[in-house]
Design an enzyme around this catalytic site. Structure first.
Site, mmCIF file in Angstrom:
data_model
loop_
_atom_site.group_PDB
_atom_site.id
_atom_site.type_symbol
_atom_site.label_atom_id
_atom_site.label_comp_id
_atom_site.label_asym_id
_atom_site.label_seq_id
_atom_site.Cartn_x
_atom_site.Cartn_y
_atom_site.Cartn_z
ATOM 1 N N THR A 97 2.032 -2.366 -2.018
ATOM 2 C CA THR A 97 2.369 -1.118 -2.707
ATOM 3 C C THR A 97 3.040 -0.100 -1.795
ATOM 4 O O THR A 97 4.073 0.473 -2.145
ATOM 5 C CB THR A 97 1.100 -0.507 -3.329
ATOM 6 O OG1 THR A 97 0.569 -1.423 -4.283
ATOM 7 C CG2 THR A 97 1.406 0.819 -4.006
ATOM 8 N N LYS A 179 -2.293 6.301 -7.838
ATOM 9 C CA LYS A 179 -2.614 6.060 -6.431
ATOM 10 C C LYS A 179 -1.938 7.108 -5.560
ATOM 11 O O LYS A 179 -0.814 7.538 -5.845
ATOM 12 C CB LYS A 179 -2.110 4.683 -5.975
ATOM 13 C CG LYS A 179 -2.687 3.491 -6.696
ATOM 14 C CD LYS A 179 -2.076 2.203 -6.141
ATOM 15 C CE LYS A 179 -2.592 0.960 -6.824
ATOM 16 N NZ LYS A 179 -1.977 -0.268 -6.283
ATOM 17 N N HIS A 313 -4.828 -7.374 -10.319
ATOM 18 C CA HIS A 313 -5.761 -7.777 -9.270
ATOM 19 C C HIS A 313 -7.104 -8.226 -9.848
ATOM 20 O O HIS A 313 -7.658 -9.229 -9.410
ATOM 21 C CB HIS A 313 -6.002 -6.622 -8.304
ATOM 22 C CG HIS A 313 -4.912 -6.426 -7.298
ATOM 23 N ND1 HIS A 313 -4.541 -7.408 -6.411
ATOM 24 C CD2 HIS A 313 -4.114 -5.363 -7.037
ATOM 25 C CE1 HIS A 313 -3.554 -6.955 -5.652
ATOM 26 N NE2 HIS A 313 -3.274 -5.718 -6.020
#
Length: 571
Positions: A97, A179, A313
């Site tokens: 990421t 995030k 995930h």
């Protein structure tokens, strides 16, 4: 807003292929973006008043192509109306990421952005360093959650938003994400990032001399509304599409039972579609309260949607969880695009991803992919035992870190004896290369000694070593970099946590969609040949007339979507 449908002939003429890479049709060879005239007082005629960068975490070309024909909301609209590059690439090797996001608005590969991985091992104490660690800062919500104190300091280059604000100080740059690394990398060094954190809402970092109240002011009212709504209506996740229900199944993952169905066990907000819905709500709120694109100057808004990655995930990419995630994200994105069409000055949006991903290997194997699996857990202990015996070491010399294998001494501190390090590294690489699950292994010194790929090299033709070269950062990358065979995951998998992953240099992790969409002009063109995420920033800079620095490695592409943008300059 009135939309103009270009004819096929005029759209092709506006496409301006003259400065595309030499491996694309109509190219005249290498032509990277060069400094343009500084942005004047306001947007130039035909220039969009708002640029939106939309990154969907783990949304590789596999998912894009799989679902684009099944959806009717935002993703469908972008596919039908935008200029679609279905073979976009994150050109580097370590597809995570933080490095992936660092390429999108800098125009630079991780070797230049300074972000080789989500984490790396410190060279002095052996401790893991987060990619956006900024210990001098605090978090605005007053608690050390997520990844602790963060900021943009670890990024060694500036972003398009930084270039824009240098030319137009009145311009505003915001970014929102699930995030911190999704928001900060898009906001750059000068913009204002916000990301969602549990039991609070959208937070940000606070630098010395700043106050949390001031930093949170743009999202304070939003956070209050979200908190009240979630208190009254806790998160739920049920089926909205019968095709998704048909994907239910039970799998054995590392000797654990994984039941793939909705609602999932231990439902959490940040591993559900609600995370993206809140992020797009925050983006819409900032659009309205900050009057982005409505003040006579060019503004920027970054939106990084994190739920696809979290779902991928924890549940994999081919189950009912991801299916429902795609449909709900698509619906929320459709509402967001509807709001963007109301921005009076016009909007240019680019969609891409930080990386792709693959499914749970156990499910892949049962579906006819025998190469899918997990790394032999005895491999590293066996190599370490051999190295300890050969060199009389008291501790295992190879330690697995966030970015690869580190060569360490006792206590896990990186080994400082250069001669011994070199011998251990060479022996480790030789042993790794002999294992059938390893497609490649190199010491960092080997990678750094290799030449950089040519500037006009097609991203789909880079060797594994060249991909590693675009990822490697001295002082931050691991001592030994390893590539596992296709379909193989390093992690053993833990049901309820991570059972699928990404991070490889294979195309299922590197290949991502890149779509340019305008709220004023329908293009509806498909471009099958590859471009790179590092080409996005110089392309957008050309539309805005913003100078680009020498750190840019990507190429400008003449979009022809706005009359104010000239042809891409050449260097």
């Amino acid at each position: 807003m009135h939309r103009v449908l270009l004819s096929a002939v005029s759209a092709l003429a506006l496409g301006g292929c003259a400065t595309l890479p030499s491996w694309m049709p109509g190219s005249t060879g290498e032509a990277m973006s060069a400094p343009a005239a500084p942005l004047r007082t306001g947007p130039q005629p035909g220039t969009p008043h708002l640029v939106v960068t939309l990154s969907i975490d783990q949304f590789g070309s596999i998912l894009f192509n799989q679902y684009r024909g099944r959806l009717s909301g935002g993703l469908n609209r972008l596919s039908e109306e935008g200029r679609v590059y279905q073979n976009g690439y994150q050109a580097h090797a370590l597809t995570e990421t933080c490095p992936g996001h660092s390429t999108i608005l800098t125009g630079a590969n991780p070797e230049r952005t300074g972000i080789p991985a989500n984490d790396w091992t410190g060279r002095t104490d052996g401790r893991e360093v987060y990619c956006l660690a900024a210990p001098q800062n605090t978090l605005a919500h007053g608690r050390n959650t997520d990844n602790g104190p963060v900021g943009p300091d670890q990024m060694r280059v500036e972003t398009l938003g930084d270039w824009l604000q240098a030319s137009s100080p009145a311009s505003r740059v915001f970014a929102v994400s699930g995030k911190d690394r999704g928001a900060i990398t898009l906001a750059g060094h000068r913009g204002k990032p916000f990301w969602y954190t549990d039991d609070f809402g959208f937070t940000t970092y606070v630098e010395p001399g700043q106050t949390a109240t001031d930093r949170l002011a743009p999202v304070a009212a939003l956070n209050a509304r979200i908190a009240a709504r979630l208190a009254a209506n806790p998160v739920t996740w049920t089926y909205t599409n019968d095709a998704c229900r048909a994907l239910e199944g039970t799998w054995t993952v590392s000797e654990q039972t994984f039941r793939s169905a909705l609602p999932p066990a231990n439902l959490q907000l940040d591993t559900s579609p609600t995370l993206d819905e809140l992020t797009l709500e925050a983006a819409t709120d900032l659009l309205e309260t900050q009057r982005l694109g409505q003040r006579g100057v060019v503004d920027m808004l970054g939106v990084s949607l994190s739920a696809t990655d979290r779902v991928g995930h924890q549940f994999g990419q081919q189950g009912p969880e991801m299916c429902e995630q795609m449909h709900r994200m698509d619906a929320a994105l459709g509402a967001f695009l509807d709001r963007l069409t109301q921005v009076p000055g016009g909007v240019l949006l680019v969609l891409t991803a930080d990386h792709g991903g693959s499914d749970v290997p156990e499910r892949m194997a049962e579906e006819g992919h025998p190469q899918a699996g997990r790394l032999d857990p005895a491999l590293l202990p066996r190599i370490n035992a051999d190295l300890r015996a050969k060199y009389g070491l008291a501790a295992d010399p190879l330690i697995s870190g966030g970015s690869g294998l580190m060569i360490a001494g006792e206590g896990g501190v990186p080994l400082t004896d250069p001669a011994l390090r070199a011998r251990i590294g060479a022996d480790a690489v030789e042993a790794l290369r002999a294992h059938p699950q390893i497609a490649g292994a190199w010491t960092l010194d080997e990678i750094m000694a290799s030449p950089m790929p040519a500037a006009d090299a097609s991203p789909d033709e880079l060797t594994l070593l060249e991909r590693q070269r675009l990822s490697a950062v001295p002082g931050r990358s691991a001592d030994v970099l390893v590539v596992y065979t296709q379909g193989l995951l390093r992690s053993r998998g833990r049901v309820g946590a991570t059972i699928a992953n990404h991070g490889s240099p294979w195309d299922y992790d590197r290949r991502v969609p890149i779509i340019f969409w305008s709220s004023a002009v329908t293009v509806g063109q498909e471009r099958p040949l590859p471009i790179r995420t590092i080409d996005i920033a110089p392309t957008l800079a050309n539309v805005l007339g913003v100078p680009t620095p020498d750190t840019v490695q990507g190429r400008c592409i003449d979009l022809g979507l706005f009359t104010g943008a000239g042809q891409c300059p050449s260097r």
